[in-house]
Every structure is written in structure tokens, then in C-alpha cells.
Design a protein around this motif. Structure first.
Motif, PDB file in Angstrom:
ATOM      1  N   ASP A 201       0.682  -1.322  -0.093  1.00  0.00           N
ATOM      2  CA  ASP A 201      -0.045  -0.041   0.020  1.00  0.00           C
ATOM      3  C   ASP A 201       0.857   1.444  -0.129  1.00  0.00           C
ATOM      4  O   ASP A 201       0.494   2.331  -0.461  1.00  0.00           O
ATOM      5  CB  ASP A 201      -0.960   0.018   1.075  1.00  0.00           C
ATOM      6  CG  ASP A 201      -2.066  -1.097   1.009  1.00  0.00           C
ATOM      7  OD1 ASP A 201      -2.161  -1.761   0.094  1.00  0.00           O
ATOM      8  OD2 ASP A 201      -2.632  -1.374   1.941  1.00  0.00           O
ATOM      9  N   HIS A 202       1.850   1.257   0.750  1.00  0.00           N
ATOM     10  CA  HIS A 202       2.753   2.356   0.850  1.00  0.00           C
ATOM     11  C   HIS A 202       3.492   2.780  -0.621  1.00  0.00           C
ATOM     12  O   HIS A 202       4.039   4.023  -0.867  1.00  0.00           O
ATOM     13  CB  HIS A 202       3.735   2.508   2.115  1.00  0.00           C
ATOM     14  CG  HIS A 202       4.634   1.019   2.008  1.00  0.00           C
ATOM     15  ND1 HIS A 202       5.917   0.998   1.169  1.00  0.00           N
ATOM     16  CD2 HIS A 202       4.588   0.265   2.838  1.00  0.00           C
ATOM     17  CE1 HIS A 202       6.274  -0.160   1.619  1.00  0.00           C
ATOM     18  NE2 HIS A 202       5.558  -0.683   2.259  1.00  0.00           N
ATOM     19  N   SER A 204       1.905   1.950  -3.541  1.00  0.00           N
ATOM     20  CA  SER A 204       0.505   2.025  -4.409  1.00  0.00           C
ATOM     21  C   SER A 204       0.426   3.339  -4.925  1.00  0.00           C
ATOM     22  O   SER A 204       0.233   4.181  -3.938  1.00  0.00           O
ATOM     23  CB  SER A 204      -0.515   1.257  -3.972  1.00  0.00           C
ATOM     24  OG  SER A 204      -1.476   1.272  -4.824  1.00  0.00           O
ATOM     25  N   HIS A 206      -1.709   4.555  -7.050  1.00  0.00           N
ATOM     26  CA  HIS A 206      -3.162   5.174  -7.517  1.00  0.00           C
ATOM     27  C   HIS A 206      -3.893   5.217  -6.237  1.00  0.00           C
ATOM     28  O   HIS A 206      -5.144   4.517  -6.301  1.00  0.00           O
ATOM     29  CB  HIS A 206      -3.627   4.398  -8.512  1.00  0.00           C
ATOM     30  CG  HIS A 206      -2.941   4.359  -9.555  1.00  0.00           C
ATOM     31  ND1 HIS A 206      -2.895   5.280 -10.694  1.00  0.00           N
ATOM     32  CD2 HIS A 206      -1.843   3.291 -10.468  1.00  0.00           C
ATOM     33  CE1 HIS A 206      -2.263   5.248 -11.632  1.00  0.00           C
ATOM     34  NE2 HIS A 206      -1.618   4.140 -11.687  1.00  0.00           N
ATOM     35  N   THR A 207      -3.669   6.398  -5.468  1.00  0.00           N
ATOM     36  CA  THR A 207      -4.562   6.448  -4.334  1.00  0.00           C
ATOM     37  C   THR A 207      -6.063   7.120  -4.664  1.00  0.00           C
ATOM     38  O   THR A 207      -6.921   6.743  -3.819  1.00  0.00           O
ATOM     39  CB  THR A 207      -3.946   7.533  -3.321  1.00  0.00           C
ATOM     40  OG1 THR A 207      -3.403   8.560  -3.998  1.00  0.00           O
ATOM     41  CG2 THR A 207      -2.802   6.834  -2.700  1.00  0.00           C
ATOM     42  N   GLU A 208      -6.037   7.636  -5.795  1.00  0.00           N
ATOM     43  CA  GLU A 208      -7.485   8.214  -6.243  1.00  0.00           C
ATOM     44  C   GLU A 208      -8.627   7.247  -6.463  1.00  0.00           C
ATOM     45  O   GLU A 208      -9.816   7.307  -6.301  1.00  0.00           O
ATOM     46  CB  GLU A 208      -7.247   9.108  -7.504  1.00  0.00           C
ATOM     47  CG  GLU A 208      -7.185   8.483  -8.981  1.00  0.00           C
ATOM     48  CD  GLU A 208      -5.785   7.600  -8.966  1.00  0.00           C
ATOM     49  OE1 GLU A 208      -4.681   7.761  -8.269  1.00  0.00           O
ATOM     50  OE2 GLU A 208      -5.599   7.059 -10.111  1.00  0.00           O
ATOM     51  N   ARG A 211     -10.477   6.793  -3.211  1.00  0.00           N
ATOM     52  CA  ARG A 211     -11.062   8.001  -3.103  1.00  0.00           C
ATOM     53  C   ARG A 211     -12.443   7.894  -3.770  1.00  0.00           C
ATOM     54  O   ARG A 211     -13.475   8.374  -3.242  1.00  0.00           O
ATOM     55  CB  ARG A 211     -10.311   9.273  -3.301  1.00  0.00           C
ATOM     56  CG  ARG A 211     -11.165  10.529  -2.947  1.00  0.00           C
ATOM     57  CD  ARG A 211     -10.237  11.755  -2.883  1.00  0.00           C
ATOM     58  NE  ARG A 211      -9.096  11.898  -3.885  1.00  0.00           N
ATOM     59  CZ  ARG A 211      -9.344  12.429  -5.262  1.00  0.00           C
ATOM     60  NH1 ARG A 211     -10.414  12.858  -5.470  1.00  0.00           N
ATOM     61  NH2 ARG A 211      -8.236  12.510  -6.059  1.00  0.00           N
ATOM     62  N   SER A 218      -7.858  -2.267  -0.078  1.00  0.00           N
ATOM     63  CA  SER A 218      -6.242  -1.868  -0.539  1.00  0.00           C
ATOM     64  C   SER A 218      -5.729  -3.387  -0.979  1.00  0.00           C
ATOM     65  O   SER A 218      -5.884  -4.452  -0.695  1.00  0.00           O
ATOM     66  CB  SER A 218      -5.412  -1.368   0.614  1.00  0.00           C
ATOM     67  OG  SER A 218      -5.205  -2.264   1.594  1.00  0.00           O
TER      68      SER A 218
END
Ligand code: ACO
Length: 310
Positions: A201-202, A204, A206-208, A211, A218
């Protein structure tokens, strides 16, 4: 972008509603969906190859019929997904061109070879098992056409996973040599399967997607769910997962597992895995050899349209 539209869009996402093709959406939402859905479609189409490789060598009529159906399902999944991507205003030719030119990504997992018949069982059990874990949450993703396509895809994937497990169970009840083949296949596919969930996750980027309700769970959380579910299935089968660090952690309520070789993962994603070159060559050959079908279908459609105009 009109702030009023953005606010309406965000409110719909926050309320758990679907966004449909004709609704207003931010450009970045459209772009990230095209990226993810097309990568997913390419994965299905390339994913037909490692298993297609064994259709002519299936050990019985029953196993051959199952494998044929499964590979056809994967072709179908690719088609629904290309169709879902087309609702976002891109053409299938454009997406296909990106795959064939090597520009587009597809899942790392399909760049590993299927060396024995046991690999077909392990691909069903582990690879399709990982795919389901990743795809069930996508049935609730915020983009309507993608979410709806995923419902049928997941039902079919569940059949794929079970047929793989059943194949392996049959081999495990067979000879010592068959059991060794299964263990060898598990040893080769375990790590690539848990890499399918993508970087930690840290890492990755494409955090959008979280959202906007595209990715609901995740990469690391899905990977953990997969490991936890698979350990029990491995016990039933009687195989050992090739990770000495794999053990139950009562405090976390999950299994701990060893470090993933991210150099291997990025090498494969970057086009340098064991089969990347072969996979793309095979897709290009199929595209070129299929040209006459596309031309014939077009000529037929034109003739039909001309007849209707008369
Ligand atoms: N193989 C190849 N590339 C990968 C993989 C993988 N296993 N995992 C991550 N990547 C790529 C991402 O596509 C992204 O590249 P990009 O920026 O060029 O698009 C990059 O690595 C960084 O990863 P993330 O930021 O974590 O990317 P994302 O948020 O999109 O998560 C994931 C990756 C989980 C694969 C997501 O895109 C997804 O759920 N996709 C839909 C499901 C899917 O495609 N499954 C394919 C395999 S299953 C099957 O086809 C049978």
C-alpha cells in the motif's frame, strides 16, 4: 471543472451510488477507469494463453471440456471489459493497439509458464482464487458498467477456482509422482500469485481509486485475505506453501508471511518476465491471423446495410 458538478459527483460517490456513462465525471476519474479496465481486459485476453497451451494435452475428455469452457470464459471476460472501457469514450482498436505495441500493462501473473498439467490446477486454485478476491469488491465499484460486468465475471471465476481445486484434489489422490507434480507447481506459483495484488500500500501510487470508490479494499488487505483463506485450503489438499515464515499470528488474527521479491515483480511488470515476449508475440499473431475475419464481418455488415437502404 465546474465546482457544482464536482460536488454532485462526489456526493453520489459518497452515498455509494453508481456513475453511468452519460453522467458528468472528472477527466481524471475517466482516465483512471480506462487505465484499470483496459489493463484488466488485457489480462483476461493474455490470460487465455498459459492455459490454452494445455487444451490439446488435457488428460481426459472431461478435463478438456472444462478447460475449453474456462479459456472461452476468459475471452468473454475480456470482451465485456473492453465494452465497459468503450463506454468511457475510447475505442477497442486503440486499447488493443496499446497492448500489442507493449505500451499497456496486463497482470504480471500471465508471464509465467505452465510447465505441467498440475500447473493448470494451480492456476485455477491460486491465480483465479486471487483474481476473485480482487474482483468481488469491484462488483460494488462506483462505475456502473464495470461493476455490472464484474458480477458475471466473478460467478465464472468461482467455477474456475473450483475446477482447479478439484483437479488438484484428484492428482493428490493419485500416485506419488502426481503429488510431487502438484507440490512443484505450488512452489512455482505461490509467490507470483501473491504478487498479483500489486505493490504494498505504501508503494501503491493510485490512491485516487480508493477515494472514488473504484478500489474498495487495498492491495495489502486483499493479499492478507487471500493468504488467510488459502492456508486452510492448502491443508485440505495436503500441500506445503513455500514460505517458511508463513504462520498464524494470534495477536493480529491473521497469518504472517515472508518478504515478497519486489525486484522480480517489477522486472516482470517491466516486460522482462519469463514469458512476456512470447505472450505479446502470440497476441500479435492472433490479431494478424484474424484480419480476414474482421474484413469479412465488415464486408458483410456493409452489404447488409446496403440491402436495407434499397
Ligand atoms: N501486474 C502488472 N501491473 C501491476 C500489478 C500486477 N499484478 N499490480 C499493480 N500493477 C501496476 C499498476 O497497474 C500500476 O501501473 P500504472 O500506473 O502504469 O497503471 C502500478 O503497478 C502501481 O500499482 P497501484 O498503484 O497499486 O495500481 P492500482 O491501484 O491500479 O492497483 C490492481 C493494481 C490491484 C491490479 C488494480 O488495478 C485492480 O484491481 N485491477 C483490476 C483487476 C485486474 O486487473 N486483475 C487482473 C488479474 S486477474 C485476471 O485477469 C484473471
Amino acid at each position: 471543472e465546474n465546482p457544482e458538478y464536482v460536488a454532485q459527483f462526489n456526493a453520489r460517490i459518497d452515498a455509494g451510488g453508481f456513475i453511468e456513462p452519460k453522467d458528468w465525471m472528472p477527466d481524471a476519474y475517466r482516465r483512471t477507469l480506462v487505465r484499470q479496465i483496459s489493463q484488466h481486459a488485457h489480462s483476461e485476453i493474455v490470460g487465455m494463453l498459459p492455459e490454452g497451451n494445455w487444451i490439446t494435452r488435457a488428460p481426459s475428455l472431461k478435463r478438456k471440456a472444462i478447460l475449453l469452457a474456462k479459456v472461452q470464459d476468459e475471452g468473454g471476460h475480456g470482451l465485456y471489459l473492453y465494452a465497459a472501457a468503450e463506454t468511457l469514450g475510447v475505442s477497442r482498436d486503440e486499447l488493443y493497439e496499446a497492448l500489442l505495441s507493449g505500451k499497456a500493462k496486463y497482470s504480471s501473473i500471465f508471464n509465467y509458464p505452465t510447465l505441467t498439467w498440475a500447473d493448470i490446477g494451480v492456476v485455477g486454485w491460486l491465480v483465479d482464487g486471487a483474481a476473485i478476491m480482487n474482483q468481488i469488491p469491484l462488483c460494488k465499484c462506483s462505475y456502473g458498467p464495470y461493476a455490472r460486468a464484474m458480477i458475471r465475471v466473478c460467478k465464472e471465476e468461482s467455477f474456475h477456482q473450483r475446477q482447479g481445486f478439484d483437479l488438484l484434489l484428484t492428482m493428490m489422490k493419485g500416485t506419488a509422482e502426481q503429488r510431487e507434480m502438484v507440490q512443484d507447481a505450488v512452489n512455482r506459483w505461490w509467490w507470483p500469485s501473491i504478487m498479483m495484488f500489486g505493490p504494498h500500500d505504501h508503494d501503491s501510487v493510485h490512491t485516487e481509486t480508493a477515494r472514488w470508490g473504484i478500489k474498495r479494499i487495498s492491495n495489502d488487505d486483499l493479499r492478507q485475505k487471500f493468504v488467510d483463506a488459502t492456508v486452510k485450503q492448502a491443508e485440505v489438499l495436503g500441500v506445503t506453501l513455500p514460505d517458511p515464515a508463513l504462520k498464524w499470528n494470534a495477536e493480529r488474527g491473521h497469518h504472517d508471511f515472508g518478504a515478497i521479491d519486489w525486484d522480480e515483480f517489477w522486472n516482470v511488470v517491466g516486460g522482462h518476465g519469463p514469458c512476456n515476449v512470447d505472450r505479446l508475440a502470440e497476441r500479435r499473431r492472433a490479431w494478424e491471423e484474424g484480419a480476414w475475419v474482421r474484413e469479412a464481418a465488415l464486408a458483410h455488415a456493409e452489404k447488409q446495410a446496403a440491402r436495407e437502404r434499397q
